[in-house]
Design a protein around this motif. Structure first.
Motif, PDB file in Angstrom:
ATOM      1  N   MET A 199       6.453  31.815 -14.865  1.00  0.00           N
ATOM      2  CA  MET A 199       6.606  30.884 -13.755  1.00  0.00           C
ATOM      3  C   MET A 199       8.065  30.759 -13.338  1.00  0.00           C
ATOM      4  SD  MET A 199       5.428  26.888 -13.526  1.00  0.00           S
ATOM      5  CE  MET A 199       6.575  26.406 -14.805  1.00  0.00           C
ATOM      6  N   LEU A 200       8.983  30.693 -14.310  1.00  0.00           N
ATOM      7  CA  LEU A 200      10.407  30.593 -14.000  1.00  0.00           C
ATOM      8  C   LEU A 200      10.904  31.820 -13.241  1.00  0.00           C
ATOM      9  CD1 LEU A 200      11.787  29.076 -17.348  1.00  0.00           C
ATOM     10  CD2 LEU A 200      11.451  27.897 -15.169  1.00  0.00           C
ATOM     11  N   MET A 201      10.468  33.011 -13.651  1.00  0.00           N
ATOM     12  CA  MET A 201      10.864  34.232 -12.946  1.00  0.00           C
ATOM     13  C   MET A 201      10.329  34.255 -11.519  1.00  0.00           C
ATOM     14  SD  MET A 201      10.729  37.309 -15.769  1.00  0.00           S
ATOM     15  CE  MET A 201       9.010  37.038 -16.205  1.00  0.00           C
ATOM     16  N   ASN A 202       9.120  33.748 -11.343  1.00  0.00           N
ATOM     17  CA  ASN A 202       8.502  33.771 -10.020  1.00  0.00           C
ATOM     18  C   ASN A 202       9.169  32.823  -9.034  1.00  0.00           C
ATOM     19  OD1 ASN A 202       6.559  35.787 -10.207  1.00  0.00           O
ATOM     20  ND2 ASN A 202       5.041  34.429 -11.132  1.00  0.00           N
ATOM     21  N   PHE A 203       9.906  31.842  -9.512  1.00  0.00           N
ATOM     22  CA  PHE A 203      10.620  30.952  -8.609  1.00  0.00           C
ATOM     23  C   PHE A 203      11.672  31.712  -7.793  1.00  0.00           C
ATOM     24  CE2 PHE A 203       9.419  27.228 -11.437  1.00  0.00           C
ATOM     25  CZ  PHE A 203       8.582  26.666 -10.487  1.00  0.00           C
ATOM     26  N   PHE A 204      12.122  32.851  -8.303  1.00  0.00           N
ATOM     27  CA  PHE A 204      13.123  33.650  -7.594  1.00  0.00           C
ATOM     28  C   PHE A 204      12.499  34.782  -6.786  1.00  0.00           C
ATOM     29  CE2 PHE A 204      15.470  31.802 -11.190  1.00  0.00           C
ATOM     30  CZ  PHE A 204      16.527  31.221 -10.505  1.00  0.00           C
ATOM     31  N   ARG A 205      11.184  34.843  -6.769  1.00  0.00           N
ATOM     32  CA  ARG A 205      10.509  35.899  -6.026  1.00  0.00           C
ATOM     33  C   ARG A 205       9.839  35.326  -4.783  1.00  0.00           C
ATOM     34  NH1 ARG A 205       7.255  38.615 -11.102  1.00  0.00           N
ATOM     35  NH2 ARG A 205       9.031  39.595 -12.160  1.00  0.00           N
ATOM     36  N   GLU A 206       9.955  36.061  -3.704  1.00  0.00           N
ATOM     37  CA  GLU A 206       9.274  35.642  -2.483  1.00  0.00           C
ATOM     38  C   GLU A 206       7.764  35.742  -2.664  1.00  0.00           C
ATOM     39  OE1 GLU A 206       9.125  36.810   2.266  1.00  0.00           O
ATOM     40  OE2 GLU A 206      10.663  37.658   0.971  1.00  0.00           O
ATOM     41  N   LYS A 207       7.330  36.785  -3.367  1.00  0.00           N
ATOM     42  CA  LYS A 207       5.912  36.982  -3.660  1.00  0.00           C
ATOM     43  C   LYS A 207       5.708  36.820  -5.163  1.00  0.00           C
ATOM     44  CE  LYS A 207       2.175  40.230  -2.580  1.00  0.00           C
ATOM     45  NZ  LYS A 207       1.851  41.607  -2.107  1.00  0.00           N
ATOM     46  N   LYS A 208       5.010  35.771  -5.549  1.00  0.00           N
ATOM     47  CA  LYS A 208       4.855  35.429  -6.961  1.00  0.00           C
ATOM     48  C   LYS A 208       3.648  36.183  -7.517  1.00  0.00           C
ATOM     49  CE  LYS A 208       6.500  30.874  -5.625  1.00  0.00           C
ATOM     50  NZ  LYS A 208       7.905  31.170  -5.815  1.00  0.00           N
ATOM     51  N   THR A 209       3.906  37.288  -8.190  1.00  0.00           N
ATOM     52  CA  THR A 209       2.817  38.181  -8.595  1.00  0.00           C
ATOM     53  C   THR A 209       2.752  38.371 -10.107  1.00  0.00           C
ATOM     54  OG1 THR A 209       4.225  40.142  -8.369  1.00  0.00           O
ATOM     55  CG2 THR A 209       2.974  39.455  -6.426  1.00  0.00           C
TER      56      THR A 209
ATOM     57  N   PHE B 297      12.732  25.157 -10.611  1.00  0.00           N
ATOM     58  CA  PHE B 297      13.233  26.028 -11.686  1.00  0.00           C
ATOM     59  C   PHE B 297      14.030  25.223 -12.707  1.00  0.00           C
ATOM     60  CE2 PHE B 297      16.710  28.500 -13.500  1.00  0.00           C
ATOM     61  CZ  PHE B 297      16.016  29.542 -14.094  1.00  0.00           C
ATOM     62  N   ILE B 298      14.925  24.364 -12.247  1.00  0.00           N
ATOM     63  CA  ILE B 298      15.760  23.564 -13.149  1.00  0.00           C
ATOM     64  C   ILE B 298      14.902  22.611 -13.972  1.00  0.00           C
ATOM     65  CG2 ILE B 298      17.557  21.795 -13.258  1.00  0.00           C
ATOM     66  CD1 ILE B 298      18.788  23.079 -10.756  1.00  0.00           C
ATOM     67  N   ILE B 299      13.942  21.948 -13.306  1.00  0.00           N
ATOM     68  CA  ILE B 299      13.088  20.974 -14.002  1.00  0.00           C
ATOM     69  C   ILE B 299      12.275  21.653 -15.101  1.00  0.00           C
ATOM     70  CG2 ILE B 299      11.070  19.476 -13.752  1.00  0.00           C
ATOM     71  CD1 ILE B 299      12.124  18.739 -10.963  1.00  0.00           C
ATOM     72  N   PHE B 300      11.618  22.773 -14.761  1.00  0.00           N
ATOM     73  CA  PHE B 300      10.743  23.414 -15.744  1.00  0.00           C
ATOM     74  C   PHE B 300      11.539  24.162 -16.819  1.00  0.00           C
ATOM     75  CE2 PHE B 300       7.640  22.956 -12.219  1.00  0.00           C
ATOM     76  CZ  PHE B 300       6.721  22.192 -12.906  1.00  0.00           C
ATOM     77  N   LEU B 301      12.744  24.594 -16.481  1.00  0.00           N
ATOM     78  CA  LEU B 301      13.609  25.181 -17.506  1.00  0.00           C
ATOM     79  C   LEU B 301      13.999  24.126 -18.534  1.00  0.00           C
ATOM     80  CD1 LEU B 301      15.275  27.523 -18.651  1.00  0.00           C
ATOM     81  CD2 LEU B 301      17.139  26.847 -17.103  1.00  0.00           C
ATOM     82  N   ILE B 302      14.349  22.934 -18.061  1.00  0.00           N
ATOM     83  CA  ILE B 302      14.698  21.835 -18.972  1.00  0.00           C
ATOM     84  C   ILE B 302      13.501  21.456 -19.837  1.00  0.00           C
ATOM     85  CG2 ILE B 302      15.325  19.384 -19.083  1.00  0.00           C
ATOM     86  CD1 ILE B 302      17.028  19.837 -16.569  1.00  0.00           C
ATOM     87  N   VAL B 303      12.321  21.356 -19.207  1.00  0.00           N
ATOM     88  CA  VAL B 303      11.108  21.023 -19.957  1.00  0.00           C
ATOM     89  C   VAL B 303      10.827  22.073 -21.029  1.00  0.00           C
ATOM     90  CG1 VAL B 303       8.591  20.819 -19.797  1.00  0.00           C
ATOM     91  CG2 VAL B 303      10.044  19.686 -18.111  1.00  0.00           C
ATOM     92  N   TYR B 304      10.996  23.338 -20.671  1.00  0.00           N
ATOM     93  CA  TYR B 304      10.755  24.437 -21.620  1.00  0.00           C
ATOM     94  C   TYR B 304      11.734  24.374 -22.788  1.00  0.00           C
ATOM     95  CZ  TYR B 304       9.914  29.220 -23.273  1.00  0.00           C
ATOM     96  OH  TYR B 304       9.612  30.331 -24.033  1.00  0.00           O
ATOM     97  N   LEU B 305      13.002  24.133 -22.487  1.00  0.00           N
ATOM     98  CA  LEU B 305      14.013  24.057 -23.544  1.00  0.00           C
ATOM     99  C   LEU B 305      13.764  22.854 -24.454  1.00  0.00           C
ATOM    100  CD1 LEU B 305      17.264  24.999 -21.557  1.00  0.00           C
ATOM    101  CD2 LEU B 305      15.974  26.427 -23.156  1.00  0.00           C
ATOM    102  N   VAL B 306      13.380  21.715 -23.853  1.00  0.00           N
ATOM    103  CA  VAL B 306      13.057  20.529 -24.661  1.00  0.00           C
ATOM    104  C   VAL B 306      11.863  20.813 -25.575  1.00  0.00           C
ATOM    105  CG1 VAL B 306      12.166  18.163 -24.558  1.00  0.00           C
ATOM    106  CG2 VAL B 306      14.014  18.869 -23.033  1.00  0.00           C
ATOM    107  N   THR B 307      10.864  21.529 -25.037  1.00  0.00           N
ATOM    108  CA  THR B 307       9.681  21.882 -25.842  1.00  0.00           C
ATOM    109  C   THR B 307      10.066  22.785 -26.998  1.00  0.00           C
ATOM    110  OG1 THR B 307       8.287  21.746 -23.867  1.00  0.00           O
ATOM    111  CG2 THR B 307       7.390  22.927 -25.762  1.00  0.00           C
ATOM    112  N   LEU B 308      10.873  23.814 -26.716  1.00  0.00           N
ATOM    113  CA  LEU B 308      11.291  24.744 -27.771  1.00  0.00           C
ATOM    114  C   LEU B 308      12.128  24.038 -28.830  1.00  0.00           C
ATOM    115  CD1 LEU B 308      12.296  27.993 -25.802  1.00  0.00           C
ATOM    116  CD2 LEU B 308      10.201  27.550 -27.081  1.00  0.00           C
ATOM    117  N   VAL B 309      13.144  23.296 -28.406  1.00  0.00           N
ATOM    118  CA  VAL B 309      14.047  22.630 -29.355  1.00  0.00           C
ATOM    119  C   VAL B 309      13.296  21.578 -30.159  1.00  0.00           C
ATOM    120  CG1 VAL B 309      16.074  21.140 -29.554  1.00  0.00           C
ATOM    121  CG2 VAL B 309      16.116  23.069 -27.971  1.00  0.00           C
TER     122      VAL B 309
END
Length: 324
Positions: free
Chosen positions: A85-95, A32-44
């Motif tokens: 994908m980021l939201m699904n990291f906190f879900r037991e079932k990624k739907t 979650f941390i890695i892909f959040l950073i990647v997403y923020l770098v992409t946006l910025v």
């Protein structure tokens, strides 16, 4: 099960389960941390490119007009996959729901198809600039640029409407598990218990017209560009001409390289881990690298970005000195 409903004698999928990253439950927080950073770098990064082009008159040229389209496209592309994908990291079932999957598929195909054609339009721009410099203002007028950009978006949209429409005709009887972290056409075809020959034909045609044709056009354009550059007498002139193409060549190689790795691997080299890696490179890493490549290798963009930071930092320092 709540994600599969009975309809007549068939079970119909109403929800999909993503298997991507599910085999590493301990690392969900780190992912979650890695892909959040990647997403923020992409946006910025892409927003900075858009801002630099918008406020700097020097960058109001066809090349940077197409670059602004590419930056906007990369923002849209990553925003289609990463937030879910980021939201699904906190879900037991990624739907994802059936409707949500079709929506994601529609936007992904639109943006991917658009980028293929847009990169070809950018190659055409560089070809005209280097091979026909005297006719460049006429051949790459604002109207022509607008037509090329609009044509890129239209091609992606038409391609997506066809594929999404054909996907809705499939009967998906289960299992409802997608071996990735997003919805893609080949993955959904594997879940179909109805005839997929028309869908596969559409994929083949789209690969030829939306993938192979722009790629070949870009390759031929750069063969002619390199040939023209080598004919320039001075070393400084050759270096200057090549520097205007270096960023675009790098982006094209990375984009088509990740496409090939993602979709054209032999089945014997396929596994869940490799599929995830290929998708991450294509859908997440490439859009992040594009603004970095253009900001590092392009002098005009570097100067424009420096002005943005100086304009933000210097006034802040001046206010601090005045208040003190």
């Amino acid at each position: 099960m709540e994600d599969i409903e009975e309809m007549g004698n068939q079970t119909v999928v109403t929800e999909f389960v993503f298997l991507g990253f599910s085999n590493q439950p301990v690392l969900q927080g780190l992912f979650f941390i890695i892909f959040l950073i990647v997403y923020l770098v992409t946006l910025v990064g892409n927003l900075l490119i858009l801002t630099a082009i918008r406020i700097n008159p020097v960058l109001h040229t066809p090349m940077y007009y197409f670059l602004s389209n590419l930056s906007f496209l990369d923002i849209c592309y990553t925003s289609t996959t990463i937030p879910i994908m980021l939201m699904n990291f906190f879900r037991e079932k990624k739907t994802i729901s059936y409707e949500g999957c079709l929506s994601q598929l529609f936007f992904l195909v639109t943006f991917a198809g658009c980028e293929c054609v847009l990169l070809a339009a950018m190659a055409y721009d560089r070809f005209i600039a280097i091979c026909y410099p005297l006719r460049y203002p006429v051949l790459m007028s604002k109207r022509v640029c607008a037509y090329l950009a609009a044509g890129s978006w239209l091609c992606g949209l038409v391609d997506s409407v066809v594929h999404t429409g054909l996907t809705t005709t499939l009967t998906l009887c289960g299992p409802n598990q997608i071996s990735n972290f997003f919805c893609d056409i080949p993955l959904l075809l594997k879940l179909s218990c109805s005839d997929t020959s028309l869908n596969e034909l559409a994929l083949l045609v789209a690969s030829a017209f939306m993938g192979l044709s722009p790629c070949l056009f870009t390759a031929v354009s750069y063969i002619l560009i390199i040939s023209a550059i080598l004919k320039i007498q001075s070393a400084q002139g050759r270096q200057k001409a090549f520097s205007t193409c270096a960023s675009h060549i790098t982006v094209v190689v990375i984009y088509y390289g990740t496409i090939d790795f993602n979709y054209d691997r032999p089945s014997s080299a396929s596994s869940l881990e490799i599929d995830i890696l290929a998708s991450v490179l294509f859908c997440i890493v490439t859009p992040m690298l594009n603004p970095i490549i253009y900001s590092l290798r392009n002098k005009d963009v570097k100067v424009a970005l420096r002005k943005i930071f100086e304009g933000y930092i210097l006034p802040s320092n001046s206010r601090g000195q005045i208040s003190s």
